[in-house]
Motif scaffolding. Structure first.
Motif, PDB file in Angstrom:
ATOM      1  N   GLN A  71      14.208  39.207  66.244  1.00  0.00           N
ATOM      2  CA  GLN A  71      15.459  39.068  67.002  1.00  0.00           C
ATOM      3  C   GLN A  71      15.533  40.081  68.143  1.00  0.00           C
ATOM      4  N   GLN A  72      16.036  39.609  69.265  1.00  0.00           N
ATOM      5  CA  GLN A  72      16.182  40.480  70.432  1.00  0.00           C
ATOM      6  C   GLN A  72      17.650  40.482  70.872  1.00  0.00           C
ATOM      7  N   PRO A  73      18.399  41.493  70.428  1.00  0.00           N
ATOM      8  CA  PRO A  73      19.835  41.509  70.758  1.00  0.00           C
ATOM      9  C   PRO A  73      20.088  41.493  72.258  1.00  0.00           C
ATOM     10  N   GLN A  74      19.101  41.953  73.043  1.00  0.00           N
ATOM     11  CA  GLN A  74      19.298  41.952  74.507  1.00  0.00           C
ATOM     12  C   GLN A  74      19.386  40.537  75.072  1.00  0.00           C
ATOM     13  N   ARG A  75      19.084  39.527  74.252  1.00  0.00           N
ATOM     14  CA  ARG A  75      19.232  38.141  74.714  1.00  0.00           C
ATOM     15  C   ARG A  75      20.696  37.687  74.675  1.00  0.00           C
ATOM     16  N   LEU A  76      21.533  38.448  73.982  1.00  0.00           N
ATOM     17  CA  LEU A  76      22.960  38.101  73.980  1.00  0.00           C
ATOM     18  C   LEU A  76      23.531  38.347  75.374  1.00  0.00           C
ATOM     19  N   PRO A  77      24.531  37.559  75.780  1.00  0.00           N
ATOM     20  CA  PRO A  77      25.113  37.808  77.111  1.00  0.00           C
ATOM     21  C   PRO A  77      25.760  39.194  77.180  1.00  0.00           C
ATOM     22  N   ALA A  78      25.851  39.695  78.408  1.00  0.00           N
ATOM     23  CA  ALA A  78      26.297  41.080  78.627  1.00  0.00           C
ATOM     24  C   ALA A  78      27.633  41.382  77.947  1.00  0.00           C
ATOM     25  N   HIS A  79      28.561  40.411  77.958  1.00  0.00           N
ATOM     26  CA  HIS A  79      29.896  40.712  77.417  1.00  0.00           C
ATOM     27  C   HIS A  79      29.873  40.949  75.901  1.00  0.00           C
ATOM     28  N   LEU A  80      28.729  40.594  75.248  1.00  0.00           N
ATOM     29  CA  LEU A  80      28.639  40.808  73.790  1.00  0.00           C
ATOM     30  C   LEU A  80      27.762  42.016  73.425  1.00  0.00           C
ATOM     31  N   ALA A  81      27.262  42.701  74.464  1.00  0.00           N
ATOM     32  CA  ALA A  81      26.314  43.804  74.207  1.00  0.00           C
ATOM     33  C   ALA A  81      26.879  44.823  73.221  1.00  0.00           C
ATOM     34  N   ASN A  82      28.170  45.121  73.348  1.00  0.00           N
ATOM     35  CA  ASN A  82      28.770  46.106  72.426  1.00  0.00           C
ATOM     36  C   ASN A  82      29.653  45.437  71.384  1.00  0.00           C
ATOM     37  N   GLU A  83      29.561  44.147  71.282  1.00  0.00           N
ATOM     38  CA  GLU A  83      30.409  43.385  70.352  1.00  0.00           C
ATOM     39  C   GLU A  83      29.559  42.556  69.415  1.00  0.00           C
ATOM     40  N   CYS A  84      28.381  43.093  69.048  1.00  0.00           N
ATOM     41  CA  CYS A  84      27.534  42.325  68.139  1.00  0.00           C
ATOM     42  C   CYS A  84      27.020  43.215  67.014  1.00  0.00           C
ATOM     43  N   LEU A  85      26.821  42.568  65.870  1.00  0.00           N
ATOM     44  CA  LEU A  85      26.306  43.266  64.701  1.00  0.00           C
ATOM     45  C   LEU A  85      25.227  42.365  64.104  1.00  0.00           C
ATOM     46  N   LEU A  86      23.994  42.876  64.023  1.00  0.00           N
ATOM     47  CA  LEU A  86      22.909  42.090  63.444  1.00  0.00           C
ATOM     48  C   LEU A  86      22.644  42.632  62.043  1.00  0.00           C
ATOM     49  N   LEU A  87      22.811  41.768  61.045  1.00  0.00           N
ATOM     50  CA  LEU A  87      22.733  42.230  59.660  1.00  0.00           C
ATOM     51  C   LEU A  87      21.689  41.473  58.870  1.00  0.00           C
ATOM     52  N   GLN A  88      21.125  42.145  57.884  1.00  0.00           N
ATOM     53  CA  GLN A  88      20.326  41.449  56.875  1.00  0.00           C
ATOM     54  C   GLN A  88      21.278  41.170  55.715  1.00  0.00           C
ATOM     55  N   GLY A  89      21.318  39.921  55.232  1.00  0.00           N
ATOM     56  CA  GLY A  89      22.234  39.605  54.146  1.00  0.00           C
ATOM     57  C   GLY A  89      22.007  38.198  53.649  1.00  0.00           C
ATOM     58  N   ASP A  90      22.744  37.880  52.587  1.00  0.00           N
ATOM     59  CA  ASP A  90      22.584  36.593  51.900  1.00  0.00           C
ATOM     60  C   ASP A  90      23.842  35.747  52.065  1.00  0.00           C
ATOM     61  N   GLY A  91      23.654  34.551  52.600  1.00  0.00           N
ATOM     62  CA  GLY A  91      24.785  33.644  52.799  1.00  0.00           C
ATOM     63  C   GLY A  91      25.494  33.248  51.510  1.00  0.00           C
ATOM     64  N   HIS A  92      24.848  33.461  50.368  1.00  0.00           N
ATOM     65  CA  HIS A  92      25.495  33.126  49.091  1.00  0.00           C
ATOM     66  C   HIS A  92      26.543  34.157  48.691  1.00  0.00           C
ATOM     67  N   GLN A  93      26.446  35.340  49.289  1.00  0.00           N
ATOM     68  CA  GLN A  93      27.386  36.424  48.952  1.00  0.00           C
ATOM     69  C   GLN A  93      27.679  37.184  50.225  1.00  0.00           C
ATOM     70  N   LEU A  94      28.611  36.699  50.993  1.00  0.00           N
ATOM     71  CA  LEU A  94      28.835  37.311  52.307  1.00  0.00           C
ATOM     72  C   LEU A  94      29.595  38.634  52.165  1.00  0.00           C
ATOM     73  N   PRO A  95      29.114  39.655  52.855  1.00  0.00           N
ATOM     74  CA  PRO A  95      29.749  40.968  52.728  1.00  0.00           C
ATOM     75  C   PRO A  95      30.949  41.122  53.671  1.00  0.00           C
ATOM     76  N   PHE A  96      31.833  40.131  53.683  1.00  0.00           N
ATOM     77  CA  PHE A  96      32.987  40.152  54.579  1.00  0.00           C
ATOM     78  C   PHE A  96      34.251  39.804  53.807  1.00  0.00           C
ATOM     79  N   LYS A  97      35.386  40.263  54.358  1.00  0.00           N
ATOM     80  CA  LYS A  97      36.635  39.941  53.676  1.00  0.00           C
ATOM     81  C   LYS A  97      37.078  38.505  53.999  1.00  0.00           C
ATOM     82  N   ASP A  98      38.043  38.026  53.243  1.00  0.00           N
ATOM     83  CA  ASP A  98      38.564  36.664  53.444  1.00  0.00           C
ATOM     84  C   ASP A  98      39.134  36.541  54.863  1.00  0.00           C
ATOM     85  N   ALA A  99      39.041  35.339  55.405  1.00  0.00           N
ATOM     86  CA  ALA A  99      39.703  34.980  56.669  1.00  0.00           C
ATOM     87  C   ALA A  99      39.397  35.948  57.808  1.00  0.00           C
ATOM     88  N   GLN A 100      38.149  36.345  57.933  1.00  0.00           N
ATOM     89  CA  GLN A 100      37.777  37.333  58.953  1.00  0.00           C
ATOM     90  C   GLN A 100      37.327  36.682  60.265  1.00  0.00           C
TER      91      GLN A 100
END
Ligand SMILES: C[S@@+](CC[C@H](N)C(=O)[O-])C[C@H]1O[C@@H](n2cnc3c(N)ncnc32)[C@H](O)[C@@H]1O
Length: 210
Positions: A71-100
């Motif tokens: 993955q190359q985060p620099q491929r994201l458009p400029a407006h997302l450069a500081n608004e992106c988080l690249l994570l390793q994780g499992d879609g079966h158990q998402l590490p996020f709160k409800d309705a996020q």
């Protein structure tokens, strides 16, 4: 041992190459994205460059650390450069709160996860009411002979494609997870071979009141 080498060193290169063939489809689907977006199973990050201005923040979650390395985060458009988080994780158990999130983006992912019902339940949980699952997925063919061939070849295809399955009834699973599927369409895509040529694409909406 051979499969392990294949999965770690050959499959990521194959996927990086195959992923490029879906550029037009990716672009069309990514154009629907907006707000706070979770991209599930982002693979080699092929969709990054297509995120539109309407996306405010992106969390990209990928299970496989080999693919993450591509993955190359620099491929994201400029407006997302500081608004992106690249994570390793499992879609079966998402590490996020409800309705996020406003949207969850699944591009060629529900074919590959071990338990689509569980991943969809998690996607539903982390979406805001009224939020959308944005999907582009190859699915079971409507044509009987093709479907039979998919079923027959699936045991061979699955290990070679690192878990991808040819004959998933993804629309049904999405409906069972509680989404409204009126804005999804299933169609035969003429650019791809019949075995992987039936697609489901569009928006599945989490109802405002569940
Ligand atoms: C066919 S690839 C598609 C990759 C990418 N979305 C694209 O469009 O190029 C399927 C992806 O699903 C990911 N995947 C499989 N199981 C997963 C899980 N449990 N959680 C998150 N991602 C998973 C794989 O690692 C792989 O990146």
């Amino acid at each position: 041992m051979i499969m392990n080498l294949y999965q770690r060193h050959i499959f990521p290169r194959l996927l990086a190459d195959v992923s490029k063939r879906f550029t037009e489809d990716r672009q069309r689907l990514a154009a629907l994205l907006q707000g706070d977006v979770l991209e599930l199973g982002s693979g080699t990050g092929e969709s990054f460059s297509f995120y539109p201005a309407a996306v405010k923040r992106v969390v990209s979650l990928e299970y496989d650390d080999q693919l993450l390395g591509y993955q190359q985060p620099q491929r994201l458009p400029a407006h997302l450069a500081n608004e992106c988080l690249l994570l390793q994780g499992d879609g079966h158990q998402l590490p996020f709160k409800d309705a996020q999130f406003d949207q969850v983006f699944c591009c060629l992912v529900l074919c590959s996860v071990a338990d689509p019902a569980q991943v969809l339940a998690e996607a539903y949980r982390v979406l805001k009411p009224g939020g959308a699952l944005v999907v582009f997925e190859h699915v079971a063919a409507a044509h009987q002979l093709t479907h039979r061939a998919q079923r027959w070849l699936n045991p061979l295809w699955r290990p070679l494609a690192c878990g991808c399955q040819l004959e998933r009834q993804t629309e049904q699973r999405i409906r069972e997870a509680g989404f409204c599927t009126d804005k999804l369409k299933r169609y035969r895509h003429s650019s791809y071979p019949a075995l992987v040529g039936t697609f489901l694409e569009g928006l599945a909406i989490k109802p405002e009141k569940s």
